[in-house]
Design a protein around this motif. Structure first.
Motif, mmCIF file in Angstrom:
data_model
loop_
_atom_site.group_PDB
_atom_site.id
_atom_site.type_symbol
_atom_site.label_atom_id
_atom_site.label_comp_id
_atom_site.label_asym_id
_atom_site.label_seq_id
_atom_site.Cartn_x
_atom_site.Cartn_y
_atom_site.Cartn_z
ATOM 1 N N LEU A 1 0.819 -1.210 0.000
ATOM 2 C CA LEU A 1 0.000 0.000 0.000
ATOM 3 C C LEU A 1 0.855 1.264 0.000
ATOM 4 O O LEU A 1 0.531 2.249 -0.661
ATOM 5 C CB LEU A 1 -0.942 0.003 1.198
ATOM 6 N N PHE A 2 1.959 1.248 0.769
ATOM 7 C CA PHE A 2 2.854 2.395 0.758
ATOM 8 C C PHE A 2 3.513 2.583 -0.599
ATOM 9 O O PHE A 2 3.792 3.711 -0.999
ATOM 10 C CB PHE A 2 3.929 2.255 1.844
ATOM 11 N N ALA A 3 3.773 1.505 -1.306
ATOM 12 C CA ALA A 3 4.384 1.615 -2.631
ATOM 13 C C ALA A 3 3.387 2.136 -3.666
ATOM 14 O O ALA A 3 3.744 2.913 -4.546
ATOM 15 C CB ALA A 3 4.932 0.262 -3.063
ATOM 16 N N ILE A 4 2.125 1.722 -3.561
ATOM 17 C CA ILE A 4 1.125 2.117 -4.554
ATOM 18 C C ILE A 4 0.585 3.515 -4.285
ATOM 19 O O ILE A 4 0.531 4.357 -5.181
ATOM 20 C CB ILE A 4 -0.027 1.091 -4.581
ATOM 21 N N HIS A 5 0.155 3.777 -3.042
ATOM 22 C CA HIS A 5 -0.458 5.056 -2.666
ATOM 23 C C HIS A 5 0.203 5.582 -1.393
ATOM 24 O O HIS A 5 -0.307 5.370 -0.291
ATOM 25 C CB HIS A 5 -1.959 4.897 -2.411
ATOM 26 N N PRO A 6 1.317 6.286 -1.511
ATOM 27 C CA PRO A 6 2.011 6.714 -0.293
ATOM 28 C C PRO A 6 1.223 7.743 0.524
ATOM 29 O O PRO A 6 1.220 7.682 1.758
ATOM 30 C CB PRO A 6 3.324 7.303 -0.799
ATOM 31 N N LEU A 7 0.545 8.662 -0.103
ATOM 32 C CA LEU A 7 -0.197 9.684 0.633
ATOM 33 C C LEU A 7 -1.410 9.084 1.347
ATOM 34 O O LEU A 7 -1.653 9.373 2.521
ATOM 35 C CB LEU A 7 -0.643 10.802 -0.318
#
Length: 72
Positions: free
Chosen positions: A32-38
């Protein structure tokens, strides 16, 4: 893409809930951090805030209660 993200969030939360699948949940958080960090940062901060609110709401103070006065 939104549907896949929601499904990944739900699957990650379920994996983090159980002890046997905890490492799959950690991998889901990293994904999830790699795909959508914000979005992931906002969800993480919201989860931490909810944990702190829940912790401080459950905390009890170990003080003796004041007894009522006997004067009527």
């Amino acid at each position: 893409m939104i549907l896949a993200t929601v499904a990944l969030v739900v699957a990650t939360c379920l994996c983090l809930y159980f002890d046997t699948t905890r490492w799959y949940g950690v991998a889901g958080v990293l994904l999830l951090f790699a795909i959508h960090p914000l979005l992931s940062t906002a969800l993480l901060l919201g989860g931490v805030a909810l944990c702190f609110i829940h912790y401080y709401r459950r905390r009890t103070f170990h003080e003796l209660p004041k007894l009522p006065d006997r004067r009527d």
